[in-house]
Design a protein around this motif. Structure first.
Motif, PDB file in Angstrom:
ATOM      1  N   HIS A 185       0.830  -1.201   0.000  1.00 24.87           N
ATOM      2  CA  HIS A 185       0.000   0.000   0.000  1.00 24.87           C
ATOM      3  C   HIS A 185       0.869   1.258   0.000  1.00 24.87           C
ATOM      4  O   HIS A 185       1.978   1.261   0.535  1.00 24.87           O
ATOM      5  CB  HIS A 185      -0.927   0.019   1.217  1.00 24.87           C
ATOM      6  CG  HIS A 185      -2.169  -0.790   1.008  1.00 24.87           C
ATOM      7  ND1 HIS A 185      -3.200  -0.365   0.214  1.00 24.87           N
ATOM      8  CD2 HIS A 185      -2.548  -2.008   1.484  1.00 24.87           C
ATOM      9  CE1 HIS A 185      -4.163  -1.276   0.216  1.00 24.87           C
ATOM     10  NE2 HIS A 185      -3.782  -2.287   0.979  1.00 24.87           N
ATOM     11  N   GLN A 245      -1.955   4.506   7.281  1.00 24.82           N
ATOM     12  CA  GLN A 245      -2.277   5.359   6.125  1.00 24.82           C
ATOM     13  C   GLN A 245      -2.917   6.672   6.577  1.00 24.82           C
ATOM     14  O   GLN A 245      -2.547   7.746   6.103  1.00 24.82           O
ATOM     15  CB  GLN A 245      -3.227   4.629   5.161  1.00 24.82           C
ATOM     16  CG  GLN A 245      -2.499   3.857   4.074  1.00 24.82           C
ATOM     17  CD  GLN A 245      -3.438   3.378   2.983  1.00 24.82           C
ATOM     18  OE1 GLN A 245      -4.617   3.115   3.211  1.00 24.82           O
ATOM     19  NE2 GLN A 245      -2.916   3.243   1.776  1.00 24.82           N
ATOM     20  N   LEU A 276       4.543   0.205   5.472  1.00 26.84           N
ATOM     21  CA  LEU A 276       3.488   0.789   6.308  1.00 26.84           C
ATOM     22  C   LEU A 276       3.269   0.026   7.613  1.00 26.84           C
ATOM     23  O   LEU A 276       2.640   0.539   8.529  1.00 26.84           O
ATOM     24  CB  LEU A 276       2.167   0.871   5.533  1.00 26.84           C
ATOM     25  CG  LEU A 276       1.848   2.263   4.949  1.00 26.84           C
ATOM     26  CD1 LEU A 276       2.899   2.682   3.940  1.00 26.84           C
ATOM     27  CD2 LEU A 276       0.473   2.290   4.316  1.00 26.84           C
ATOM     28  N   ASP A 300       1.270   5.608   0.761  1.00 27.48           N
ATOM     29  CA  ASP A 300       0.993   6.468   1.916  1.00 27.48           C
ATOM     30  C   ASP A 300      -0.446   6.979   1.917  1.00 27.48           C
ATOM     31  O   ASP A 300      -1.027   7.193   2.972  1.00 27.48           O
ATOM     32  CB  ASP A 300       1.954   7.655   1.948  1.00 27.48           C
ATOM     33  CG  ASP A 300       3.362   7.236   2.352  1.00 27.48           C
ATOM     34  OD1 ASP A 300       3.578   6.028   2.578  1.00 27.48           O
ATOM     35  OD2 ASP A 300       4.249   8.103   2.445  1.00 27.48           O
TER      36      ASP A 300
END
Length: 624
Positions: free
Chosen positions: A524, A592, A557, A526
């Motif tokens: 993923h 996130q 992350l 940011d």
């Protein structure tokens, strides 16, 4: 309410456009040309009134159909109408934003407004200008293109055209160059009367002729993501560090201990010296020369040296090409041409990599994206991902976001995310998934977060005997060719976020029948908006397609601050299913959101600094 009223007004407008369609289709080329001339005269005389705009849209649609074989859908007419009303049109990925822009562009330009169409990179700018060029030619409008390599004399000419396609960075830098040319004479009477005397004075050296009407493609990327850092033009002769001083700083930095002398604040991507660390630096630099006598200077240069050594990694934050350090833009995955880090960091990274250090520069002019785009008399934009940042777009730029429905229902299949304990298991799972999809005759796009990750994926696939192509900042010259092949049967493409915004992957017919393009997100980003953009590469305009994420607890992350603790707990339960799986997804969403909040604070700080500088300059009598 307002929404319902606008919806009724929009439907009425689209019906009005469609009323012109049949009469225009019956005209031969010469009669259509006469209609264009009459329309231009009316628009210049009466302005952008809805009945005239409806006729203009109908004419542009007819010309597009004849010149490109592609006519605007009703949803694109709605998008163009919103652009002319100074809004951000949120159109799902694949809905033809490039063609939509021609409606507002052509109409505004025929009304006599100089139009700028701003995009996120040179590839999209050049592609869109060439692709849409025949429409503008049919309207009798001149078209200019400004890319990174465009020479200064050609820029002046390009900005003088009716419509100019340009990247957002290039136009901001050109605005700053004009500021430098004007210097202190921005408001002087002498400057204002110079055009009367023809090409004399600094007037002819200016590149731009004002900021009138702009359409920003991928508006959230340009107006939000890019707005974290100001754009600066530098000149030689600033505070120049000696090479020997920087080498000494790197040497001192290697002798400091993590934890006791400094701490790494991963969440903020910075190094923080401890009091013991500052004392240790003083001891180590005691006999290194006069440049080390100042406490603040030595702390700053050693902090930068530690950052160069521990926070900035090759093929993630920068490339090493032809003996030079080139910054990779984290948002686009592309090389940020001509940009460098400040306060000696760039030179320290060059020395770390064994390159000849470049000269440090001093700031000649700077501006934030917020301050620049607020200067346009008319600003609008389009993107597939604006709803998450609609509040900020309104607060900062006065831009309302309106959602445009898809022309055809989206049939994208989103599969359940998979999470593994380590990177090895993740890549093994991705390899197995690719083999399944290859056997089905599908095309696959594997999205990675960095150049290094794309090359790691390449090594895994080579060992597994999987044929693939890589698109990252190192292959930027082959971008068009790689994208053209990405929708072919059995084609596996590994790409960074370069393959995100604006990338249109055409499908081979056999791939369409087999289920379309399948996108695998291997990590993923940011911002969740970037994830959505990559998912939007598949299932465009009613085509079939599918999307899934395959992650590991070793992804970036999961390895910072609070997310790390949640991820460790998830690893104990096992992240593949049950409680551990839910914890892993929770850690991801939490991280996130935290990064998005930090980016928002950075943008606020940039805007605040700009305002403060403006206040200081106005006190000194040199503001704009």
């Amino acid at each position: 309410g307002k929404g319902a009223g606008q919806s009724i007004a929009a439907r009425r407008f689209i019906a009005n456009v469609n009323r012109h369609t049949k009469p225009l289709a019956a005209l031969d080329q010469e009669a259509l040309h006469d209609q264009v001339l009459e329309l231009r005269r009316d628009l210049r005389g009466q302005g952008l009134k809805d009945p005239l705009v409806a006729k203009s849209f109908a004419v542009i649609r007819e010309i597009a159909g004849r010149a490109l074989g592609t006519r605007h859908y009703d949803t694109q007419l709605l998008g163009g109408w919103l652009l002319l009303r100074g809004m951000v049109a949120e159109m799902p990925t694949g809905e033809g934003k490039t063609l939509t822009a021609t409606l507002a562009c052509g109409t505004a330009a025929m009304a006599g407004l100089p139009v700028h169409v701003l995009s996120v990179n040179d590839y999209l700018t050049a592609r869109d200008a060439q692709w849409m060029g025949p429409i503008y030619e049919g309207l009798g409008l001149s078209l200019g293109v400004v890319l990174h390599e465009t020479a200064n004399e050609d820029r002046h000419e390009a900005y003088a055209m009716d419509i100019t396609y340009c990247t957002s960075k290039e136009i901001v830098f050109d605005f700053l160059r004009d500021r430098i040319v004007l210097g202190r004479r921005r408001h002087s009477l002498r400057h204002q009367v110079e055009p009367i005397y023809g090409n004399s004075g600094c007037h002819r050296r200016l590149l731009l002729r004002g900021l009138h009407f702009a359409i920003v493609d991928e508006a959230d990327s340009v107006l939000i993501d890019e707005a974290r850092t100001p754009l600066i033009i530098s000149g030689a002769g600033g505070g120049k560090y000696e090479r020997h001083f920087l080498e000494q700083a790197l040497e001192v930095a290697t002798r400091l201990k993590d934890g006791s002398d400094y701490t790494t604040v991963q969440a903020e991507h910075r190094i923080k010296l401890t009091p013991d660390g500052e004392e240790r630096i003083k001891e180590l630099s005691e006999y290194l020369g006069p440049l080390w006598s100042g406490r603040i200077r030595r702390a700053e240069v050693v902090s930068q040296a530690l950052s160069a050594q521990h926070l900035f990694n090759r093929d993630e934050h920068y490339l090493l090409r032809d003996g030079k350090v080139e910054i990779i833009d984290p948002l686009t995955g592309r090389v940020a041409e001509g940009r460098s880090w400040e306060r000696g960091l760039h030179q320290l990274i060059e020395l770390k990599e064994g390159c000849e250090p470049s000269q440090q520069n001093s700031t000649l002019a700077r501006i934030s994206y917020q301050s620049f785009f607020q200067r346009y008399l008319h600003l609008s934009g389009m993107t597939g991902t604006a709803s998450e940042v609609s509040g900020e777009l309104w607060r900062v730029y006065g831009l309302a976001v309106a959602t445009v429905p898809p022309n055809r229902p989206c049939v994208r299949k989103s599969l359940r995310p998979q999470v593994y304990t380590d990177a090895e298991k993740k890549w093994q799972a991705i390899s197995e998934r690719i083999r399944e999809l290859e056997a089905q005759g599908r095309a696959v796009l594997v999205a990675t977060a960095s150049v290094a990750a794309s090359e790691q994926a390449g090594e895994v696939f080579r060992e597994a005997g999987i044929d693939f192509r890589v698109l990252n900042a190192k292959q930027d010259q082959e971008e068009a060719e790689i994208i053209a092949m990405a929708g072919q049967r059995g084609q596996i493409t590994v790409a960074t976020s370069m393959a995100g915004r604006g990338t249109d992957i055409g499908l081979e017919e056999s791939v369409r029948k087999s289920g379309g393009l399948h996108v695998i997100l291997s990590e993923h980003f940011d911002a969740a908006r970037v994830d959505r953009q990559l998912a939007g590469r598949c299932a465009r305009q009613g085509d079939p397609g599918s999307f899934e994420t395959i992650l590991s607890l070793e992804d970036k992350l999961f390895t910072t601050s609070g997310a790390k603790l949640i991820a460790k707990t998830a690893a104990v339960f096992g992240p593949e299913q049950g409680r551990g799986y839910l914890l892993a997804l929770m850690a991801l969403r939490w991280e996130q959101k935290r990064r998005e909040r930090k980016s928002y604070r950075d943008r606020l700080a940039t805007q605040k600094y700009d305002r403060q500088q403006g206040d200081l300059l106005s006190i000194s009598g040199t503001s704009e």
